[in-house]
Design an enzyme around this catalytic site. Structure first.
Site, PDB file in Angstrom:
ATOM      1  N   ARG A 150       2.505  -5.658   6.069  1.00  0.00           N
ATOM      2  CA  ARG A 150       1.125  -5.679   5.582  1.00  0.00           C
ATOM      3  C   ARG A 150       0.844  -6.790   4.574  1.00  0.00           C
ATOM      4  NH1 ARG A 150       0.887   0.388   3.633  1.00  0.00           N
ATOM      5  NH2 ARG A 150       3.025  -0.186   3.149  1.00  0.00           N
ATOM      6  N   CYS A 204       2.873  -4.673  -0.829  1.00  0.00           N
ATOM      7  CA  CYS A 204       3.123  -3.476  -0.025  1.00  0.00           C
ATOM      8  C   CYS A 204       4.542  -3.021  -0.341  1.00  0.00           C
ATOM      9  CB  CYS A 204       2.877  -3.723   1.474  1.00  0.00           C
ATOM     10  SG  CYS A 204       4.078  -4.782   2.296  1.00  0.00           S
ATOM     11  N   ASP A 248       1.326   1.967   6.471  1.00  0.00           N
ATOM     12  CA  ASP A 248       2.421   1.105   6.913  1.00  0.00           C
ATOM     13  C   ASP A 248       2.657   1.261   8.426  1.00  0.00           C
ATOM     14  OD1 ASP A 248       4.651  -0.496   7.094  1.00  0.00           O
ATOM     15  OD2 ASP A 248       5.779   0.565   5.542  1.00  0.00           O
TER      16      ASP A 248
END
Length: 146
Positions: free
Chosen positions: A15, A9, A117
């Site tokens: 994440r 990420c 996100d």
């Protein structure tokens, strides 16, 4: 066969560490190793507190996690690279263009779903991202034979 899976990420504090931990847990009976890295990693930091809390609420611990920056060496060592957004595919390929055949969305099996996100977006965003990651990880684990 896949031996090393990398999850990517941006900051490597929300994440990708969540997906790393969940995928590692889903693949405990295999010899596959799972790690994560960030495209603009918060190197050396632990997991973001809300992301860690959601994991803990689901019975997982991320106490030992430390963020790291993706490098061409990490890409080269990985057999499968799972990213959160389509833009991340492009960014990984800028680092190592030869990785094209091994970079996929984590949400590939959910109609190429991107996982946005949740950073600085409140607890509900983290709970939502965790659910999407959990769903995607389950699909990958099934396809990897576990």
């Amino acid at each position: 066969m896949f031996k090393k899976i990398l999850v990517v990420c941006v900051g490597n504090i929300c994440r990708s560490p969540t997906a790393e931990l969940l995928l590692r847990n889903a693949l405990t009976t295999s010899s596959i190793t799972v790690s994560s890295a960030g495209l603009a990693a918060r190197v050396g930091e632990g997991m973001e507190s809300s992301a860690r809390q959601v994991l803990e609420d689901h019975g997982h611990s991320a106490a030992d996690f430390t963020a790291r920056q993706i490098t061409s060496d990490i890409v080269n060592e990985s057999d499968l690279i799972l990213v959160m957004e389509k833009e991340h595919v492009k960014q990984v390929l800028k680092i190592a263009s030869h990785a094209r055949g091994k970079v996929f969305l984590l949400g590939k099996w959910q109609s190429e779903r991107e996982i946005q996100d949740p950073y600085r977006q409140g607890q509900a965003a983290f709970i939502h991202a965790h659910a999407l990651i959990e769903d995607a990880v389950s699909s990958w684990a099934q396809r990897l034979g576990h």
